[in-house]
Scaffold this motif. Structure first.
Motif, PDB file in Angstrom:
ATOM      1  N   ASP A   3       0.849  -1.184   0.000  1.00  0.00           N
ATOM      2  CA  ASP A   3       0.000   0.000   0.000  1.00  0.00           C
ATOM      3  C   ASP A   3       0.890   1.242   0.000  1.00  0.00           C
ATOM      4  O   ASP A   3       1.984   1.225   0.547  1.00  0.00           O
ATOM      5  N   LYS A   4       0.377   2.322  -0.620  1.00  0.00           N
ATOM      6  CA  LYS A   4       1.155   3.563  -0.716  1.00  0.00           C
ATOM      7  C   LYS A   4       0.277   4.770  -0.461  1.00  0.00           C
ATOM      8  O   LYS A   4      -0.940   4.715  -0.628  1.00  0.00           O
ATOM      9  N   LYS A   5       0.926   5.865  -0.093  1.00  0.00           N
ATOM     10  CA  LYS A   5       0.309   7.183  -0.095  1.00  0.00           C
ATOM     11  C   LYS A   5       1.035   7.961  -1.183  1.00  0.00           C
ATOM     12  O   LYS A   5       2.258   7.988  -1.212  1.00  0.00           O
ATOM     13  N   GLU A   7       1.305  11.582  -3.442  1.00  0.00           N
ATOM     14  CA  GLU A   7       0.986  12.992  -3.615  1.00  0.00           C
ATOM     15  C   GLU A   7       0.905  13.299  -5.105  1.00  0.00           C
ATOM     16  O   GLU A   7       1.748  12.849  -5.884  1.00  0.00           O
ATOM     17  N   ASN A  34      -8.607   5.817  -0.774  1.00  0.00           N
ATOM     18  CA  ASN A  34      -9.056   7.133  -0.331  1.00  0.00           C
ATOM     19  C   ASN A  34      -8.475   8.218  -1.242  1.00  0.00           C
ATOM     20  O   ASN A  34      -7.345   8.087  -1.710  1.00  0.00           O
ATOM     21  N   GLU A  36      -8.097  12.545  -1.451  1.00  0.00           N
ATOM     22  CA  GLU A  36      -8.260  13.890  -0.896  1.00  0.00           C
ATOM     23  C   GLU A  36      -7.714  14.868  -1.928  1.00  0.00           C
ATOM     24  O   GLU A  36      -6.581  14.712  -2.378  1.00  0.00           O
ATOM     25  N   LEU A  45      -3.981  13.788  -2.673  1.00  0.00           N
ATOM     26  CA  LEU A  45      -3.338  12.734  -1.905  1.00  0.00           C
ATOM     27  C   LEU A  45      -4.221  11.512  -1.987  1.00  0.00           C
ATOM     28  O   LEU A  45      -5.420  11.578  -1.679  1.00  0.00           O
ATOM     29  N   SER A  47      -4.557   7.239  -1.153  1.00  0.00           N
ATOM     30  CA  SER A  47      -4.092   6.039  -0.462  1.00  0.00           C
ATOM     31  C   SER A  47      -4.458   4.870  -1.354  1.00  0.00           C
ATOM     32  O   SER A  47      -5.612   4.743  -1.786  1.00  0.00           O
ATOM     33  N   THR A  48      -3.475   4.036  -1.644  1.00  0.00           N
ATOM     34  CA  THR A  48      -3.692   2.959  -2.604  1.00  0.00           C
ATOM     35  C   THR A  48      -3.700   1.590  -1.940  1.00  0.00           C
ATOM     36  O   THR A  48      -3.204   1.420  -0.836  1.00  0.00           O
ATOM     37  N   GLU A  73       5.778   9.272  -3.742  1.00  0.00           N
ATOM     38  CA  GLU A  73       5.163   8.012  -3.318  1.00  0.00           C
ATOM     39  C   GLU A  73       5.818   7.554  -2.026  1.00  0.00           C
ATOM     40  O   GLU A  73       7.039   7.563  -1.922  1.00  0.00           O
ATOM     41  N   GLN A  74       5.001   7.162  -1.056  1.00  0.00           N
ATOM     42  CA  GLN A  74       5.516   6.618   0.190  1.00  0.00           C
ATOM     43  C   GLN A  74       4.842   5.292   0.462  1.00  0.00           C
ATOM     44  O   GLN A  74       3.618   5.194   0.390  1.00  0.00           O
ATOM     45  N   VAL A  76       3.339   2.566   2.736  1.00  0.00           N
ATOM     46  CA  VAL A  76       2.698   2.563   4.050  1.00  0.00           C
ATOM     47  C   VAL A  76       3.141   1.312   4.782  1.00  0.00           C
ATOM     48  O   VAL A  76       2.938   0.197   4.303  1.00  0.00           O
TER      49      VAL A  76
END
Length: 90
Positions: A3-5, A7, A34, A36, A45, A47-48, A73-74, A76
């Motif tokens: 999973d990633k967050k 931007e 999600n 945003e 932003l 969430s994957t 990309e970060q 999670v």
């Protein structure tokens, strides 16, 4: 995959209707948990899920008025139950 967050820089939005449309386009991919979006800052932003494919994601916006660019990309980190309990104790 993990999973990633992610931007995003999003150009082409002019109103809240655009925000709703692009959010729906993203969620319809099925690999996003999600979304945003900040209309004024032209920033998003997401969430994957682990099955997220950035190439398919970006292709989704080809031929639309929205120009989407991945900025960062970060991954999670998912903590196990043991790790969560350990962090509470320490």
């Amino acid at each position: 995959m993990q999973d990633k967050k992610i931007e995003l820089k999003i150009d082409g939005m002019s109103c809240n209707g655009c925000v709703e449309n692009i959010s729906k386009m993203m969620m319809d991919l099925g690999s996003i948990k999600n979304v945003e979006i900040d209309l004024d800052k032209k920033f998003g932003l997401i969430s994957t899920k682990s099955n997220f494919d950035s190439n398919n994601f970006l292709k989704r916006f080809e031929g639309t008025k929205f120009a989407v660019k991945i900025l960062n990309e970060q991954v999670v980190q998912k903590n196990s139950l043991f790790t969560k309990i350990k962090n509470l104790i320490w």
